[in-house]
Design a protein around this motif. Structure first.
Motif, PDB file in Angstrom:
ATOM      1  N   SER A   1      25.788  36.843  54.901  1.00  0.00           N
ATOM      2  CA  SER A   1      24.318  36.927  54.140  1.00  0.00           C
ATOM      3  C   SER A   1      23.391  36.757  55.018  1.00  0.00           C
ATOM      4  O   SER A   1      23.424  36.272  56.378  1.00  0.00           O
ATOM      5  CB  SER A   1      24.468  35.698  53.239  1.00  0.00           C
ATOM      6  N   SER A   2      22.296  37.387  54.805  1.00  0.00           N
ATOM      7  CA  SER A   2      21.118  37.450  55.673  1.00  0.00           C
ATOM      8  C   SER A   2      20.503  36.032  56.149  1.00  0.00           C
ATOM      9  O   SER A   2      19.807  35.951  57.076  1.00  0.00           O
ATOM     10  CB  SER A   2      20.112  38.248  55.144  1.00  0.00           C
TER      11      SER A   2
ATOM     12  N   SER B   1      28.102  36.173  49.348  1.00  0.00           N
ATOM     13  CA  SER B   1      26.668  35.987  49.229  1.00  0.00           C
ATOM     14  C   SER B   1      26.542  34.526  48.372  1.00  0.00           C
ATOM     15  O   SER B   1      25.453  34.108  48.638  1.00  0.00           O
ATOM     16  CB  SER B   1      26.375  37.038  47.821  1.00  0.00           C
TER      17      SER B   1
ATOM     18  N   VAL C   1      24.152  41.256  56.373  1.00  0.00           N
ATOM     19  CA  VAL C   1      24.118  41.734  57.615  1.00  0.00           C
ATOM     20  C   VAL C   1      25.353  41.931  58.167  1.00  0.00           C
ATOM     21  O   VAL C   1      26.414  41.142  57.984  1.00  0.00           O
ATOM     22  CB  VAL C   1      22.972  40.756  58.535  1.00  0.00           C
TER      23      VAL C   1
ATOM     24  N   ASP D   1      24.365  50.808  54.970  1.00  0.00           N
ATOM     25  CA  ASP D   1      23.205  50.077  54.800  1.00  0.00           C
ATOM     26  C   ASP D   1      22.924  49.912  53.444  1.00  0.00           C
ATOM     27  O   ASP D   1      22.347  48.738  52.937  1.00  0.00           O
ATOM     28  CB  ASP D   1      22.153  50.741  55.366  1.00  0.00           C
ATOM     29  N   ASP D   2      22.955  50.585  52.430  1.00  0.00           N
ATOM     30  CA  ASP D   2      22.578  50.325  51.123  1.00  0.00           C
ATOM     31  C   ASP D   2      23.633  49.249  50.339  1.00  0.00           C
ATOM     32  O   ASP D   2      23.043  48.590  49.441  1.00  0.00           O
ATOM     33  CB  ASP D   2      22.655  51.731  50.224  1.00  0.00           C
TER      34      ASP D   2
ATOM     35  N   GLY E   1      22.539  41.546  49.937  1.00  0.00           N
ATOM     36  CA  GLY E   1      21.814  40.782  51.017  1.00  0.00           C
ATOM     37  C   GLY E   1      22.806  40.405  52.135  1.00  0.00           C
ATOM     38  O   GLY E   1      22.697  39.285  52.458  1.00  0.00           O
TER      39      GLY E   1
ATOM     40  N   CYS F   1      24.829  46.667  52.196  1.00  0.00           N
ATOM     41  CA  CYS F   1      24.420  45.447  52.731  1.00  0.00           C
ATOM     42  C   CYS F   1      23.193  45.051  51.859  1.00  0.00           C
ATOM     43  O   CYS F   1      22.945  44.149  51.666  1.00  0.00           O
ATOM     44  CB  CYS F   1      24.007  45.856  54.123  1.00  0.00           C
ATOM     45  N   GLY F   2      22.453  46.018  51.636  1.00  0.00           N
ATOM     46  CA  GLY F   2      20.782  45.617  51.203  1.00  0.00           C
ATOM     47  C   GLY F   2      21.337  45.164  49.604  1.00  0.00           C
ATOM     48  O   GLY F   2      20.654  44.408  49.263  1.00  0.00           O
ATOM     49  N   ARG F   3      22.207  45.783  48.924  1.00  0.00           N
ATOM     50  CA  ARG F   3      22.480  45.544  47.609  1.00  0.00           C
ATOM     51  C   ARG F   3      22.955  44.086  47.591  1.00  0.00           C
ATOM     52  O   ARG F   3      22.585  43.232  46.553  1.00  0.00           O
ATOM     53  CB  ARG F   3      23.639  46.291  47.013  1.00  0.00           C
TER      54      ARG F   3
END
Length: 313
Positions: free
Chosen positions: A179-180, A243, A266, A257-258, A264, A260-262
């Motif tokens: 997670s980020s 998450s 990295v 990337d999308d 949260g 990962c964005g969904r």
């Protein structure tokens, strides 16, 4: 030679049962058995053998079935010429690893299906050993297997023994995914052993190779004695756990990337000995990819290329 018998044989391969195949095709089991025996006598081969797991094809039977499937496809195509208004059923049956870039490719491919026709698609996410079995014994059109390059000889020998051809899709290093907000999210030059010592690893529970290594182990890597692992068998659950479980991580092939964005997430480079993997497309040596199958494979390459040139710290 009665091509209707080809349909019987293909249904038996799919169900692993003469009785079930007969039921699916609305015919009596003795008539089905008689038809297969007549087909075997005509060809001069044994197509099926009985095992504890059901009725499965012999080596010669597998070769025959691949040709039979192609002939049935061609017959359907010829019949469509005389029935242009008849909707064509799009069929695809594949077995793949639990991988975001492959799942993304399939989603984009499926979005392009002809909405006016019937669609019958099977997508199974599983480990390499099961995928080989799916393609070899379960009637799957093709599969994708994933393995560490240290096991390349094992898998190439296995594919050759089972009469399967292969094609390289991607060779890459696994990345650490977290997670980020993870304490190591901004860390550079992460080592797998350090992550194991301090954090919980989420692991795909059935990715081990029988007789070679226990599930989840990393080659030539000494992990901490208090290494904490959670084993999961579903890709969606894996990302949910990362998450929600504090300070957890997993290793995976590069992720779009999308995605990962969904969630949260990295993804970071992660060093350990032997961190080199390959994804191979596999299918029967007699199988020729259909147009929908080629379109899907091309979509895999397209998604792979979008990710392959990304910079990971």
């Amino acid at each position: 030679m009665n091509t209707l018998h080809f349909k019987y044989a293909v249904e038996i391969e799919k169900t692993r049962s003469i009785t079930q195949a007969a039921e699916n095709l609305y015919m009596a089991q003795p008539n089905m058995s008689k038809a297969i025996k007549e087909l075997e006598n005509t060809l001069g081969i044994t197509i099926f053998r009985r095992t504890s797991k059901g009725v499965i094809p012999t080596e010669q039977g597998m070769k025959f079935l691949e040709y039979a499937k192609q002939i049935l496809i061609q017959i359907d195509n010829m019949e469509a010429i005389h029935s242009p208004d008849k909707a064509q059923k799009q069929k695809l049956k594949i077995s793949v690893p639990r991988s975001c870039y492959i799942a993304t490719a399939f989603s984009e491919f499926a979005a392009g299906f002809d909405s006016s026709g019937d669609i019958e698609t099977y997508l199974r996410e599983t480990n390499a050993i099961q995928t080989i079995s799916d393609v070899r014994e379960e009637g799957y059109d093709f599969g994708i297997i994933r393995f560490n390059t240290a096991y390349e000889k094992y898998f190439m020998d296995c594919l050759a023994e089972k009469g399967l051809d292969s094609q390289l899709l991607w060779e890459y290093e696994m990345l650490a995914v977290m997670s980020s907000g993870h304490p190591a999210a901004e860390q550079k030059n992460i080592r797998y052993s350090e992550l194991c010592e301090n954090y919980t690893e989420i692991v795909q529970g059935d990715d081990g190779i029988p007789h070679l290594s226990p599930s989840g182990t990393r080659l030539s890597e000494n992990t901490a004695e208090n290494h904490r692992r959670i084993y999961v068998f579903d890709r969606g659950s894996l990302f949910d756990f990362i998450s929600s479980v504090p300070n957890s991580f997993t290793l995976d092939s590069p992720i779009p990337d999308d995605i990962c964005g969904r969630y949260g997430l990295v993804q970071r480079k992660c060093a350990y000995d032997g961190n080199r993997y390959r994804d191979l497309l596999i299918h029967s040596a007699a199988h020729r990819l259909s147009e929908p199958e080629i379109q899907f494979v091309n979509k895999i390459y397209e998604v792979r290329n979008r990710i392959a040139f990304s910079e990971f710290s």
